[in-house]
Design a protein around this motif. Structure first.
Motif, PDB file in Angstrom:
ATOM      1  N   PHE A  64       0.828  -1.204   0.000  1.00 32.58           N
ATOM      2  CA  PHE A  64       0.000   0.000   0.000  1.00 32.58           C
ATOM      3  C   PHE A  64       0.865   1.258   0.000  1.00 32.58           C
ATOM      4  O   PHE A  64       0.635   2.188  -0.778  1.00 32.58           O
ATOM      5  N   LEU A  67       2.528   1.741  -3.275  1.00 31.76           N
ATOM      6  CA  LEU A  67       1.540   2.210  -4.251  1.00 31.76           C
ATOM      7  C   LEU A  67       1.339   3.712  -4.118  1.00 31.76           C
ATOM      8  O   LEU A  67       1.352   4.456  -5.103  1.00 31.76           O
ATOM      9  N   VAL A  68       1.176   4.176  -2.886  1.00 33.42           N
ATOM     10  CA  VAL A  68       0.951   5.601  -2.642  1.00 33.42           C
ATOM     11  C   VAL A  68       2.202   6.404  -3.001  1.00 33.42           C
ATOM     12  O   VAL A  68       2.126   7.461  -3.641  1.00 33.42           O
ATOM     13  N   PHE A  73       0.229  10.643  -7.138  1.00 35.35           N
ATOM     14  CA  PHE A  73       0.182  11.704  -6.128  1.00 35.35           C
ATOM     15  C   PHE A  73       1.318  11.585  -5.113  1.00 35.35           C
ATOM     16  O   PHE A  73       1.461  12.417  -4.235  1.00 35.35           O
ATOM     17  N   PHE A  90       1.556  -1.021 -11.602  1.00 36.40           N
ATOM     18  CA  PHE A  90       0.831  -1.750 -12.649  1.00 36.40           C
ATOM     19  C   PHE A  90       1.676  -1.997 -13.893  1.00 36.40           C
ATOM     20  O   PHE A  90       1.165  -2.189 -14.982  1.00 36.40           O
ATOM     21  N   LEU A 168       0.752  -8.098  -5.592  1.00 38.08           N
ATOM     22  CA  LEU A 168      -0.669  -7.993  -5.943  1.00 38.08           C
ATOM     23  C   LEU A 168      -1.095  -6.528  -5.897  1.00 38.08           C
ATOM     24  O   LEU A 168      -1.776  -6.029  -6.789  1.00 38.08           O
ATOM     25  N   MET A 169      -0.661  -5.828  -4.841  1.00 33.73           N
ATOM     26  CA  MET A 169      -1.052  -4.435  -4.661  1.00 33.73           C
ATOM     27  C   MET A 169      -0.427  -3.538  -5.726  1.00 33.73           C
ATOM     28  O   MET A 169      -1.092  -2.718  -6.336  1.00 33.73           O
ATOM     29  N   ILE A 170       0.873  -3.716  -5.965  1.00 35.82           N
ATOM     30  CA  ILE A 170       1.596  -2.796  -6.848  1.00 35.82           C
ATOM     31  C   ILE A 170       1.418  -3.205  -8.319  1.00 35.82           C
ATOM     32  O   ILE A 170       1.526  -2.386  -9.211  1.00 35.82           O
ATOM     33  N   GLY A 172      -1.400  -5.069  -9.665  1.00 39.64           N
ATOM     34  CA  GLY A 172      -2.770  -5.031 -10.163  1.00 39.64           C
ATOM     35  C   GLY A 172      -3.245  -6.309 -10.841  1.00 39.64           C
ATOM     36  O   GLY A 172      -4.303  -6.319 -11.455  1.00 39.64           O
TER      37      GLY A 172
END
Lengths: 230, 253
Positions: A64, A67-68, A73, A90, A168-170, A172
């Motif tokens: 997470f 990703l942020v 952003f 992704f 999975l998070m980064i 997609g």
């Protein structure tokens, strides 16, 4: 047909990801481990703690924040946007970036231990013989700590193959781009296709045991090395 | 130099557009994996356009979409997430619709264990009941509505007979493996071609819990994409898609 084309695609992606990650992690991790092993200041300890952090953070939390951080952003994402680069999440490059970060402690720790065990004497000897620092590192330190490099490579590779939450998070979970082996198993479990999941999961168990076996085989040499017989 | 920069910039701009012409990426809640694969295959057969499907939890998708994920359409496992995205301006206004409605089932991996009225839930012969976390999964919340209505929540909790899965997939695995004799799970997990695939089941009457709505929404980046709109319409209105959705144990609004 034991494996579907999607399975093969996921296996290829996983192997590609693990290979690229291992090479990059060794390239980053070896100098880092060397620096960490050569002193004790608080700044060095802080960096050591940051490098170790992925070991204790839950993968989804790490994923997470990455990703942020890397997204449009986040600070890195903004910089990438201004420079006109494609954003990392992704994409395969994003998977590699995340994998290098979470595999780093698995590579740095064995190397750092080996460098610390080595002490100052080999380097001093090399220096008296006229070798520069880089020359000494490549011709004296690396050959003497070869088992640690092998351990680091196997651990980094195996851990990248097995990782799920962060990628999975980064990534997609996009077929042929970021859907690696662990995600393909997740898809099978979700669709209750347990037979297909078992084939892949069984393969992974076999792979993990083989990887750990390689480490066990390397171990006697390391012990001999520690006792100064090599 | 200027020309080169322009060329590079136009290449960068052109690439995603070219990729979108025939292929578009759809974020699908993991519980809808199997039906979405079938629907995408039918859509491709009829139109030639290919939906590239990604599967994950709705919560992860929300975080990814907020951070620039390349998805054009979200098929969520709830109605709250698409509504939130629409409210926050991340989705095409007015594009939200319910594509499937979930049905809650009391299921056991053992044949003949669950009776046709669900009375087994009130008895003492089972040791564990598996449910999904009510805070994270709509099916978990629905399960507790049933337990509350039957005044079973407190007695089962104090006897420590409720085991909680993180999501409905985990609740199913706990039941499927036999660790929990009973599970309050999704009918879609054990329904194949409209029939019970194995074990024994009681379909919980729909008036005992709030509707489990799975909503879809077109995302902002694809607001003007006709192919994505066509796929959304296909999912919503085509007899073929509706037939597939029903065959996997969902109902339609």
């Amino acid at each position: 047909m034991l494996l579907t084309p999607e399975d093969w695609s996921a296996i290829r992606l996983s192997l590609k990801l693990a290979s690229v990650t291992t090479v990059l992690t060794l390239a980053v991790g070896a100098p880092l481990a060397w620096w960490l092993s050569r002193g004790e200041g608080w700044w060095r300890r802080f960096c050591g703690a940051v490098v170790t952090m992925p070991l204790v953070l839950p993968p989804t939390v790490l994923g997470f924040y990455l990703l942020v951080f890397l997204g449009p952003f986040g600070p890195v994402g903004r910089l990438f946007g201004q420079l006109g680069f494609r954003l990392l999440p992704f994409t395969f490059s994003g998977l590699v970036t995340a994998s290098v970060i979470f595999s780093l402690p698995f590579v740095v720790q064995p190397l750092q231990n080996a460098f610390e065990a080595l002490g100052e004497r080999p380097l001093e000897a090399a220096a008296t013989l006229g070798a520069g620092p880089l020359d000494a590192f490549l011709t004296v330190i690396v050959p003497q700590t070869r088992p640690a490099f092998l351990t680091a490579a196997v651990m980094g590779f195996a851990h990248t193959i097995g990782e799920f939450g962060v990628v999975l998070m980064i990534g997609g979970n996009i077929p042929n781009v970021t859907r690696v082996l662990s995600m393909q198993i997740y898809v099978y479990v979700e669709t209750i296709e347990y037979a297909r999941a078992h084939v892949l999961a069984g393969g992974m168990v076999f792979f993990s045991v083989a990887a750990m076996l390689v480490l066990q085989i390397l171990k006697p040499r390391r012990e001999k090395f520690a006792q100064g017989r090599i | 130099m200027k020309k080169l920069v322009l060329l590079l910039a136009s290449l960068l701009l052109a690439c995603p557009a070219a990729a979108l012409a025939d292929e578009f990426q759809v974020a699908v809640a993991a519980n809808f994996t199997a039906p979405s694969k079938d629907i995408a295959a039918e859509f491709e057969k009829e139109t030639g356009h290919r939906a590239v499907l990604s599967f994950d939890s709705t919560g992860n998708f929300y975080a990814q979409i907020k951070n620039g994920a390349p998805f054009t359409l979200l098929l969520a496992a709830d109605s709250a997430t698409p509504a939130k995205l629409e409210e926050e301006g991340g989705a095409k206004p007015g594009s939200r619709f319910t594509y499937a409605q979930g049905a809650l089932a009391l299921w056991s991996a053992r044949e003949g264990y669950v009776d046709s009225q669900g009375e087994v839930l009130k008895g003492d012969q089972f040791k564990f009941l598996a449910v999904a976390d009510p805070k994270l999964a709509p099916y978990g919340a629905a399960a507790y509505e049933l337990l509350d209505a039957w005044k079973l929540t407190a007695p089962l909790q104090s006897a420590q007979r409720i085991v909680t899965g993180n999501n409905i997939g985990q609740a199913f695995q706990l039941t499927e493996s036999g660790q929990a004799e009973l599970g309050l799970i999704a009918w879609s997990q054990v329904c194949r071609d409209g029939q019970l695939s194995r074990g024994s089941v009681w379909l919980v009457p729909a008036d005992l819990y709030s509707p489990i709505l799975q909503d879809a929404v077109i995302l902002k980046s694809a607001a003007d994409n006709a192919v994505v709109q066509a796929f959304a319409d296909y999912l919503k209105n085509s007899p073929k898609a509706r037939e597939i959705i029903l065959s996997y144990g969902y109902t339609l609004p």
